[in-house]
Scaffold this motif. Structure first.
Motif, PDB file in Angstrom:
ATOM      1  N   ARG A   1       0.734  -1.024  -0.082  1.00  0.00           N
ATOM      2  CA  ARG A   1       0.065   0.030  -0.011  1.00  0.00           C
ATOM      3  C   ARG A   1       1.052   0.975   0.277  1.00  0.00           C
ATOM      4  N   TRP A   2       1.909   1.265   0.349  1.00  0.00           N
ATOM      5  CA  TRP A   2       2.101   2.564   1.125  1.00  0.00           C
ATOM      6  C   TRP A   2       4.020   2.299   0.155  1.00  0.00           C
ATOM      7  N   ALA A   3       4.390   3.623  -0.042  1.00  0.00           N
ATOM      8  CA  ALA A   3       5.355   4.072  -1.458  1.00  0.00           C
ATOM      9  C   ALA A   3       6.151   5.313  -0.770  1.00  0.00           C
ATOM     10  N   LEU A   4       7.645   5.630  -1.377  1.00  0.00           N
ATOM     11  CA  LEU A   4       7.894   6.507  -1.291  1.00  0.00           C
ATOM     12  C   LEU A   4       8.977   6.605  -2.150  1.00  0.00           C
ATOM     13  N   VAL A   5       8.507   8.131  -3.015  1.00  0.00           N
ATOM     14  CA  VAL A   5       9.308   8.741  -4.465  1.00  0.00           C
ATOM     15  C   VAL A   5      10.543  10.041  -3.947  1.00  0.00           C
ATOM     16  N   GLY A   6      11.162   9.144  -4.946  1.00  0.00           N
ATOM     17  CA  GLY A   6      12.210  10.542  -5.457  1.00  0.00           C
ATOM     18  C   GLY A   6      12.412  11.163  -6.271  1.00  0.00           C
ATOM     19  N   PHE A   7      12.461  12.568  -6.652  1.00  0.00           N
ATOM     20  CA  PHE A   7      12.934  12.885  -7.604  1.00  0.00           C
ATOM     21  C   PHE A   7      13.608  13.961  -8.338  1.00  0.00           C
ATOM     22  N   PHE A   8      13.997  14.208  -9.166  1.00  0.00           N
ATOM     23  CA  PHE A   8      14.776  14.766  -9.816  1.00  0.00           C
ATOM     24  C   PHE A   8      14.472  15.522 -11.083  1.00  0.00           C
ATOM     25  N   GLY A   9      14.802  17.029 -11.348  1.00  0.00           N
ATOM     26  CA  GLY A   9      14.491  17.217 -12.724  1.00  0.00           C
ATOM     27  C   GLY A   9      15.416  18.477 -12.874  1.00  0.00           C
ATOM     28  N   ALA A  10      15.851  19.150 -14.467  1.00  0.00           N
ATOM     29  CA  ALA A  10      15.916  20.487 -14.715  1.00  0.00           C
ATOM     30  C   ALA A  10      15.255  20.174 -15.885  1.00  0.00           C
ATOM     31  N   GLY A  11      15.226  22.366 -16.511  1.00  0.00           N
ATOM     32  CA  GLY A  11      15.459  22.990 -17.399  1.00  0.00           C
ATOM     33  C   GLY A  11      15.631  23.767 -17.760  1.00  0.00           C
ATOM     34  N   ARG A  12      15.216  23.988 -19.031  1.00  0.00           N
ATOM     35  CA  ARG A  12      15.856  25.088 -19.396  1.00  0.00           C
ATOM     36  C   ARG A  12      15.015  25.989 -20.572  1.00  0.00           C
ATOM     37  N   THR A  13      14.954  27.259 -20.710  1.00  0.00           N
ATOM     38  CA  THR A  13      14.456  28.184 -21.572  1.00  0.00           C
ATOM     39  C   THR A  13      15.260  29.517 -22.200  1.00  0.00           C
ATOM     40  N   TRP A  14      15.412  28.903 -23.425  1.00  0.00           N
ATOM     41  CA  TRP A  14      15.942  30.155 -24.058  1.00  0.00           C
ATOM     42  C   TRP A  14      14.946  30.309 -25.790  1.00  0.00           C
ATOM     43  N   GLY A  15      15.775  31.495 -26.471  1.00  0.00           N
ATOM     44  CA  GLY A  15      15.307  31.726 -27.721  1.00  0.00           C
ATOM     45  C   GLY A  15      15.211  33.247 -27.676  1.00  0.00           C
ATOM     46  N   ARG A  16      14.060  34.186 -27.042  1.00  0.00           N
ATOM     47  CA  ARG A  16      13.877  35.173 -27.641  1.00  0.00           C
ATOM     48  C   ARG A  16      14.716  35.711 -26.058  1.00  0.00           C
ATOM     49  N   HIS A  17      15.241  36.070 -25.300  1.00  0.00           N
ATOM     50  CA  HIS A  17      15.977  36.259 -24.333  1.00  0.00           C
ATOM     51  C   HIS A  17      17.150  36.221 -24.793  1.00  0.00           C
ATOM     52  N   ASN A  18      17.700  35.056 -24.183  1.00  0.00           N
ATOM     53  CA  ASN A  18      18.952  34.134 -24.792  1.00  0.00           C
ATOM     54  C   ASN A  18      19.505  33.570 -25.021  1.00  0.00           C
ATOM     55  N   SER A  19      20.175  32.546 -25.743  1.00  0.00           N
ATOM     56  CA  SER A  19      20.834  31.853 -27.161  1.00  0.00           C
ATOM     57  C   SER A  19      20.714  30.412 -26.225  1.00  0.00           C
ATOM     58  N   PHE A  20      20.839  29.089 -26.785  1.00  0.00           N
ATOM     59  CA  PHE A  20      20.628  28.278 -25.897  1.00  0.00           C
ATOM     60  C   PHE A  20      21.584  27.604 -25.538  1.00  0.00           C
ATOM     61  N   GLY A  21      22.508  27.994 -25.226  1.00  0.00           N
ATOM     62  CA  GLY A  21      24.450  28.346 -25.061  1.00  0.00           C
ATOM     63  C   GLY A  21      24.386  29.653 -24.043  1.00  0.00           C
ATOM     64  N   ASP A  22      23.844  30.509 -23.773  1.00  0.00           N
ATOM     65  CA  ASP A  22      23.653  31.051 -23.168  1.00  0.00           C
ATOM     66  C   ASP A  22      22.722  30.473 -21.628  1.00  0.00           C
ATOM     67  N   ALA A  23      21.981  30.017 -21.606  1.00  0.00           N
ATOM     68  CA  ALA A  23      20.286  30.010 -20.698  1.00  0.00           C
ATOM     69  C   ALA A  23      21.138  29.664 -19.558  1.00  0.00           C
ATOM     70  N   SER A  24      20.347  29.598 -18.493  1.00  0.00           N
ATOM     71  CA  SER A  24      21.490  27.906 -17.440  1.00  0.00           C
ATOM     72  C   SER A  24      20.858  27.233 -17.343  1.00  0.00           C
ATOM     73  N   ASP A  25      20.404  26.748 -16.627  1.00  0.00           N
ATOM     74  CA  ASP A  25      19.292  25.342 -16.883  1.00  0.00           C
ATOM     75  C   ASP A  25      19.237  25.520 -14.759  1.00  0.00           C
ATOM     76  N   GLU A  26      18.045  25.485 -14.782  1.00  0.00           N
ATOM     77  CA  GLU A  26      16.977  25.223 -13.585  1.00  0.00           C
ATOM     78  C   GLU A  26      16.567  23.910 -12.250  1.00  0.00           C
ATOM     79  N   VAL A  27      16.905  23.481 -11.283  1.00  0.00           N
ATOM     80  CA  VAL A  27      16.961  22.431 -10.776  1.00  0.00           C
ATOM     81  C   VAL A  27      15.982  22.843  -9.517  1.00  0.00           C
ATOM     82  N   ALA A  28      15.604  21.261 -10.127  1.00  0.00           N
ATOM     83  CA  ALA A  28      14.304  21.292  -8.671  1.00  0.00           C
ATOM     84  C   ALA A  28      14.437  19.680  -8.478  1.00  0.00           C
TER      85      ALA A  28
END
Length: 384
Positions: A318-345
């Protein structure tokens, strides 16, 4: 289908876009259990209540989003077996028709009310998902890379949203092609009137009307809390003045969710999600990083991509524990892909199998990102 708008704006319709599997009934040869006791293990379980309800089901809506604040509401759902479908109990699981209505409000004054449906026809060869909502959303728009220092512009969008989508199965496989029409008519207001000058007239478009095409494949063993299989979908939407849009732009999304059992106790999940937009897209429709621990629309641009993994440890039946990790990036209008930074949660959570016959877990996640730490109430998988 995700419309790349702030989460609350389509929350009511999103609830109606999740396919719900109607599983086999409890073994009638066994001693009848109580309404909230499972006939298999005697534990607290809502399967009998949900499957035997045969009427409106109250569904609490609990919102804990750093950008929207805390809040909640209520949705009412009515389940109906499609006409001509085979009864439950065979090898094939039949998805029911679902009709619903609901509303919610958050601590920052955002609110929505909506109605919708998810329907199946001709032995699930045809599907329909859609709804209409009235919403008023308060959010902050951030401008990384455009100004020094970056600005946060507080704004409100208030109006109506209509989402209509039909699917057709291709052959005998779990592959569907879909057509969609998305319409939004929103009034835009700013806390500081002069903030309007930061946008071009096309970025302030209030009406958007678009037609979309999608291809979806779903081999998951369960639509609530999968343990094996995968879901993949690609979609594109074109918004044109000729069909009621203030400006011409296009939005696209490609995403895949995979689930792999590791022995009997562990399930590893992986998610890849990319969204992009071209043309004169309104600023509040820009793609954004969608991760637990990061506020809705906190990081926006014309391109957004996310990678996320989750490990579920079934400590008991019945019971479970979860752990999760993710990263995202936005680019295009404000920054190029190389200049954009990764945001981690990242974060951790706990789950309880509250409806065994539906395979549905509920629980709570605690997540933290670059700016925020928050809790999320989960019903089924957090990936939509």
């Amino acid at each position: 289908m995700h419309l790349n708008v702030p989460a609350l704006l389509i929350l009511g319709m999103a609830l109606l876009q999740v396919p719900i599997a109607c599983a086999q009934p409890a073994d009638t040869a066994r001693e009848p259990a109580g309404m909230f006791r499972d006939s298999e293990d005697g534990r607290f379980d809502m399967s009998r209540w949900l499957l035997d309800h045969r009427g409106f089901l109250p569904v609490p809506i609990i919102i804990t989003d750093p950008a929207l604040g805390n809040g909640g509401g209520l949705a009412l759902a009515f389940f109906q077996r499609p006409q001509g479908s085979s009864p439950a109990g065979g090898a094939t699981v039949t998805r029911p028709n679902l009709y619903g209505a609901g509303g919610a409000r958050t601590s920052n004054g955002s609110e929505f009310y909506g109605v919708g449906a998810s329907l199946h026809f001709d032995d699930d060869r045809w599907r329909y998902r859609g709804g209409v909502a009235k919403a008023s959303i308060n959010l902050g728009y951030h401008t990384p890379g455009r100004r020094l220092p970056p600005l946060e512009i507080d704004y409100n969008v208030d109006g109506v949203v209509s989402f209509q989508q039909g699917f057709r199965r291709l052959g005998a496989r779990d592959l569907y092609v879909g057509l969609a029409w998305i319409y939004m008519d929103m009034d835009i207001g700013f806390d500081i009137a002069s903030d309007r000058d930061n946008f071009t007239p096309r970025e302030l478009g209030t009406k958007s009307s678009g037609l979309g095409l999608s291809l979806e494949y779903d081999s998951r063993d369960n639509t609530f809390s999968p343990s094996t299989g995968w879901l993949g979908m690609i979609e594109g939407n074109a918004y044109l003045p000729g069909i009621g849009s203030d400006s011409a732009f296009q939005s696209y999304r490609g995403h895949a969710y995979g689930y792999w059992p590791l022995g009997k106790a562990f399930v590893l999940g992986g998610r890849v999600d990319a969204r992009w937009a071209n043309g004169d897209i309104p600023f509040y429709r820009l793609p954004y990083i969608d991760l637990r621990g990061i506020g809705s629309a906190r990081y926006q641009d014309t391109r957004a991509a996310v990678l996320e993994t989750e490990l579920r440890w079934n400590t008991t039946a019945r019971w479970a524990l979860v752990g999760f990790f993710g990263a995202g990036r936005t680019w295009g209008r404000h920054n190029s892909f190389g200049d954009a930074s990764d945001e981690v949660a990242k974060g951790v959570g706990v789950r309880y199998l509250i409806a065994r016959q539906l395979g549905m877990h509920v629980g709570v996640d605690y997540a933290w990102g670059p700016e925020d730490e928050t809790f999320y109430i989960q019903v089924g998988s957090p990936w939509r």
